[in-house]
Design a protein around this motif. Sequence first.
Motif, PDB file in Angstrom:
ATOM      1  N   LYS A 166       0.942  -1.560  -0.219  1.00  0.00           N
ATOM      2  CA  LYS A 166      -0.056   0.039  -0.358  1.00  0.00           C
ATOM      3  C   LYS A 166       1.044   1.081   0.265  1.00  0.00           C
ATOM      4  CE  LYS A 166      -4.048   2.372   2.312  1.00  0.00           C
ATOM      5  NZ  LYS A 166      -4.503   2.410   3.985  1.00  0.00           N
ATOM      6  N   ALA A 167       0.627   2.010  -1.128  1.00  0.00           N
ATOM      7  CA  ALA A 167       1.328   3.121  -1.082  1.00  0.00           C
ATOM      8  C   ALA A 167       1.546   4.829   0.359  1.00  0.00           C
ATOM      9  CB  ALA A 167       1.011   4.063  -1.935  1.00  0.00           C
ATOM     10  N   GLY A 168      -0.078   4.347   1.106  1.00  0.00           N
ATOM     11  CA  GLY A 168       0.282   5.594   1.690  1.00  0.00           C
ATOM     12  C   GLY A 168      -0.017   6.806   1.518  1.00  0.00           C
ATOM     13  N   THR A 169      -0.460   8.148   1.808  1.00  0.00           N
ATOM     14  CA  THR A 169      -0.184   9.283   1.634  1.00  0.00           C
ATOM     15  C   THR A 169       0.791   9.949   1.718  1.00  0.00           C
ATOM     16  OG1 THR A 169      -1.206   9.523   3.826  1.00  0.00           O
ATOM     17  CG2 THR A 169      -3.251   9.303   2.311  1.00  0.00           C
ATOM     18  N   GLY A 170       1.506   9.228   2.802  1.00  0.00           N
ATOM     19  CA  GLY A 170       3.180  10.153   2.751  1.00  0.00           C
ATOM     20  C   GLY A 170       3.942   9.592   2.541  1.00  0.00           C
ATOM     21  N   GLU A 171       3.920   8.663   1.030  1.00  0.00           N
ATOM     22  CA  GLU A 171       5.177   8.054   1.149  1.00  0.00           C
ATOM     23  C   GLU A 171       6.330   8.700   0.500  1.00  0.00           C
ATOM     24  OE1 GLU A 171       4.712   3.224  -0.800  1.00  0.00           O
ATOM     25  OE2 GLU A 171       4.326   5.423  -2.467  1.00  0.00           O
ATOM     26  N   ILE A 172       7.323   8.303   1.486  1.00  0.00           N
ATOM     27  CA  ILE A 172       8.942   9.110   0.962  1.00  0.00           C
ATOM     28  C   ILE A 172       9.423   7.577   0.387  1.00  0.00           C
ATOM     29  CG2 ILE A 172      10.804   9.930   2.075  1.00  0.00           C
ATOM     30  CD1 ILE A 172       8.933  11.160   4.225  1.00  0.00           C
ATOM     31  N   ILE A 173      10.580   7.805  -0.495  1.00  0.00           N
ATOM     32  CA  ILE A 173      10.720   6.647  -1.127  1.00  0.00           C
ATOM     33  C   ILE A 173      12.547   7.226  -1.423  1.00  0.00           C
ATOM     34  CG2 ILE A 173      11.532   5.332  -3.734  1.00  0.00           C
ATOM     35  CD1 ILE A 173       8.135   5.262  -3.874  1.00  0.00           C
ATOM     36  N   PHE A 174      13.450   6.242  -1.545  1.00  0.00           N
ATOM     37  CA  PHE A 174      14.916   7.072  -2.091  1.00  0.00           C
ATOM     38  C   PHE A 174      15.368   5.771  -2.785  1.00  0.00           C
ATOM     39  CE2 PHE A 174      14.285   8.811   2.281  1.00  0.00           C
ATOM     40  CZ  PHE A 174      15.241   9.584   2.447  1.00  0.00           C
ATOM     41  N   LEU A 175      15.794   6.529  -3.590  1.00  0.00           N
ATOM     42  CA  LEU A 175      16.033   5.223  -5.609  1.00  0.00           C
ATOM     43  C   LEU A 175      17.872   6.110  -5.025  1.00  0.00           C
ATOM     44  CD1 LEU A 175      13.785   6.865  -7.211  1.00  0.00           C
ATOM     45  CD2 LEU A 175      13.670   4.848  -6.479  1.00  0.00           C
ATOM     46  N   GLY A 176      18.072   4.818  -5.791  1.00  0.00           N
ATOM     47  CA  GLY A 176      19.584   5.076  -6.107  1.00  0.00           C
ATOM     48  C   GLY A 176      20.520   4.506  -6.023  1.00  0.00           C
ATOM     49  N   THR A 177      22.053   4.009  -5.991  1.00  0.00           N
ATOM     50  CA  THR A 177      22.849   3.185  -6.171  1.00  0.00           C
ATOM     51  C   THR A 177      23.099   2.106  -4.705  1.00  0.00           C
ATOM     52  OG1 THR A 177      24.720   4.053  -4.844  1.00  0.00           O
ATOM     53  CG2 THR A 177      23.971   4.825  -7.928  1.00  0.00           C
TER      54      THR A 177
END
Length: 225
Positions: free
Chosen positions: A55-66
């Motif tokens: 579930k995504a959630g309304t306050g989802e914070i995502i880190f993308l990287g290596t």
Amino acid sequence: MFNNRFKRGLLTVSLSLNIIFVLFFIGKRFYYSHQSLFHHVITKDERWADFLKSKAGTGEIIFLGTSITEGFNVQYEFGNPLVKNMGFAGSISENGIQAINKLIYRKPKKLFIEFGVNDFKYGISMDTVKAHLVSMLYLIKDKSPNTVVYVQSVLPTNIDSLNNKIVRYNKETKNICLMRDVTFIDLYSEFLRGNKIDADLTIDGTHLSDAGYFNWRRLINKYVN
């Protein structure tokens, strides 16, 4: 005679303990270098499948990287189950475009981006890396305009020639972010000792130690929370 038997007994015990001690450390080294034999290693595809069905959630914070991002235990460090880590070892900036295409429908509240070091290690041109970053920013703006984006600078390494490229890229990336009203976070200068990465903050000249991750969390905490 008793003393001789006693001495032989002590010698036997001592040798046995030494053998056990050596076998313990050999076994420990074998375990840590062959963990896949004892534990299932979650693949990239499995991580994506688990993430995309969550579930995504309304306050989802995502880190993308290596792999540097992958090693960052963000949920624990920030005490927030909505902070997700989708960093992957070996990732290059082109993979960032692919990742954003996969997840942007979730309309995350915030995205933290960290790419570049592998591109330069693999000899990918700076113009190509910058073009990929611009594509990422365009995708986010187009598909999820309310997502707040943070572009993190590439961290220093212990290789001078690589650092020269990174310094130039970070400077040009900062300008790209300024033109697009995107927050650029300078991590590079905060990880330096002299002209290289602080040895206390790294385990191998590129990847971070516990102290390195503590420093990273300190620097971005105000943006996450």
